[in-house]
Motif scaffolding. Structure first.
Motif, mmCIF file in Angstrom:
data_model
loop_
_atom_site.group_PDB
_atom_site.id
_atom_site.type_symbol
_atom_site.label_atom_id
_atom_site.label_comp_id
_atom_site.label_asym_id
_atom_site.label_seq_id
_atom_site.Cartn_x
_atom_site.Cartn_y
_atom_site.Cartn_z
ATOM 1 N N LYS A 1 38.824 -59.546 21.395
ATOM 2 C CA LYS A 1 38.820 -60.638 20.425
ATOM 3 C C LYS A 1 37.825 -60.310 19.306
ATOM 4 N N ASN A 2 38.186 -60.649 18.093
ATOM 5 C CA ASN A 2 37.368 -60.409 16.896
ATOM 6 C C ASN A 2 37.392 -58.964 16.408
ATOM 7 N N MET A 3 38.022 -58.051 17.138
ATOM 8 C CA MET A 3 38.079 -56.678 16.653
ATOM 9 C C MET A 3 39.108 -56.572 15.529
ATOM 10 N N LEU A 4 38.666 -56.033 14.403
ATOM 11 C CA LEU A 4 39.589 -55.739 13.317
ATOM 12 C C LEU A 4 40.066 -54.303 13.441
ATOM 13 N N LEU A 5 41.344 -54.099 13.171
ATOM 14 C CA LEU A 5 41.916 -52.757 13.079
ATOM 15 C C LEU A 5 42.595 -52.651 11.735
ATOM 16 N N ALA A 6 42.178 -51.670 10.939
ATOM 17 C CA ALA A 6 42.709 -51.501 9.585
ATOM 18 C C ALA A 6 43.423 -50.155 9.480
ATOM 19 N N THR A 7 44.545 -50.143 8.762
ATOM 20 C CA THR A 7 45.252 -48.895 8.502
ATOM 21 C C THR A 7 45.719 -48.854 7.055
ATOM 22 N N TYR A 8 45.682 -47.665 6.490
ATOM 23 C CA TYR A 8 46.131 -47.464 5.115
ATOM 24 C C TYR A 8 47.450 -46.720 5.042
ATOM 25 N N ASP A 9 47.888 -46.167 6.189
ATOM 26 C CA ASP A 9 49.158 -45.434 6.208
ATOM 27 C C ASP A 9 50.109 -45.931 7.290
ATOM 28 N N GLY A 10 49.726 -46.970 8.020
ATOM 29 C CA GLY A 10 50.570 -47.514 9.076
ATOM 30 C C GLY A 10 50.524 -46.720 10.366
ATOM 31 N N LYS A 11 49.698 -45.669 10.408
ATOM 32 C CA LYS A 11 49.646 -44.809 11.597
ATOM 33 C C LYS A 11 48.244 -44.704 12.181
#
Length: 351
Positions: A219-229
């Motif tokens: 919970k509260n963890m952000l996961l960011a992607t700039y290429d979808g992979k």
């Protein structure tokens, strides 16, 4: 609204809504505020308070932390850590929130001491909302998909903060969870960089343990992607930190043990497969970012930025017999460091 600074005067219309999950139950609310050019709310208006002209901000009440520092200062330390390894270089605080203390008045009446923060928004990561591969998801609960124990069948557990909330995004999340859950140890290590960014993942794990971020392993963890992979874990909502519990009215037993990421499959595998890498990174960071002097300097600088009369107004407004302001002074953070960091040093030397 009317916005006045030394450089400009702006007028327009705003929308304000309460913000948070468990914090929604507190008497003193967090708020998200969005700015528009007029009351038709047809066109957004950027207001620059230090991070460029942005249309959305978060006003944090910091109810469980009477110092108002834990969330913002811990995020500043995260930003320093990410900067050291070239992560999120175009984002305002290298993929973490930032903020500064303010006073909030409603109808000319003092409402409380707040911090004005970068919100959980596209501009926090310098993302293009028109790019379907620019995505940020957030763990909304402690269910199995968020702990990488089950492949998500929808996006209820991993809430979409930035990007399209559609089947294509779900498939990208499923691809990641499936890799973490079902790959062999050999596959996990060989193909890791095709799914997760190594530096941001290791940094996340280390900061969880150093700052006792027990509320951030799923919970509260952000996961960011700039290429979808390739996904970049990013720390968010850091007021439950440095040994305080999620209500701010008690301390964890930090005299023994370390956080380790709970029963999340992701953090269990990181801890098992990358022990030497974690230890090496930890001791690198202990030289500067996670040095006690640097940590306490950041906290004390924040503390001295708030005038005593403002703290007195906050106490008079909110510190009632029925609902006393929870939290601990900054001296508790120094005590925590003196207790926990030597034990971490010993733990990671063995690794």
């Amino acid at each position: 609204f009317e916005y006045r600074s030394k450089e400009q005067i702006l007028t327009g219309a705003a929308k304000i809504k309460p913000q948070g999950t468990s914090s929604m139950a507190y008497d003193k609310k967090n708020f998200t505020i969005n700015f528009y050019k007029d009351s038709a709310y047809a066109e957004e208006l950027g207001v620059n308070v230090g991070w460029g002209a942005q249309t959305e901000y978060c006003l944090k009440a910091n109810w469980i932390d009477k110092t108002h520092s834990r969330n913002v200062v811990t995020a500043k330390l995260v930003g320093e850590m990410q900067s050291k390894y070239g992560l999120f270089e175009t984002a305002p605080n290298n993929g973490a929130i930032d903020g500064f203390p303010i006073e909030v008045y409603i109808n000319d009446q003092f409402h409380g001491l707040y911090t004005m923060n970068i919100p959980k928004d596209a501009w926090m990561f310098n993302m293009d909302t028109d790019n379907p591969n620019h995505i940020v998801i957030c763990g909304e609960n402690w269910n199995d998909p968020v702990k990488f124990k089950a492949i998500p069948q929808d996006l209820k557990d991993w809430g979409v903060e930035v990007g399209p909330e559609d089947d294509a995004t779900l498939q990208k999340v499923q691809r990641l969870v499936d890799f973490v859950l079902n790959s062999s140890d050999e596959e996990f290590k060989a193909n890791f960089d095709q799914y997760l960014d190594f530096d941001s993942t290791i940094n996340y794990y280390i900061m969880m343990n150093c700052a006792w971020l027990s509320d951030n392993a799923g919970k509260n963890m952000l996961l960011a992607t700039y290429d979808g992979k390739v996904w970049y874990p990013s720390l968010y909502d850091l007021d439950t930190s440095w040994g305080t519990n999620w209500r701010g009215d008690g301390l964890y037993n930090y005299g023994s043990g370390i956080v380790n990421g709970g029963d999340s499959v992701l953090w269990q595998r990181i801890r098992t497969i990358y022990k030497k890498e974690i230890a090496a990174r930890y001791f690198e960071l202990r030289k500067d970012v996670l040095n006690k002097e640097n940590i306490m300097t950041e906290f004390n600088n924040f503390k001295t930025s708030i005038p005593k009369e403002v703290l007195d107004r906050e106490t008079a407004k909110w510190n009632t017999a029925e609902h006393p302001i929870p939290g601990y002074d900054i001296s508790q953070i120094e005590e925590y460091i003196d207790i926990v960091f030597p034990r971490l040093d010993t733990e990671y030397r063995v690794w």
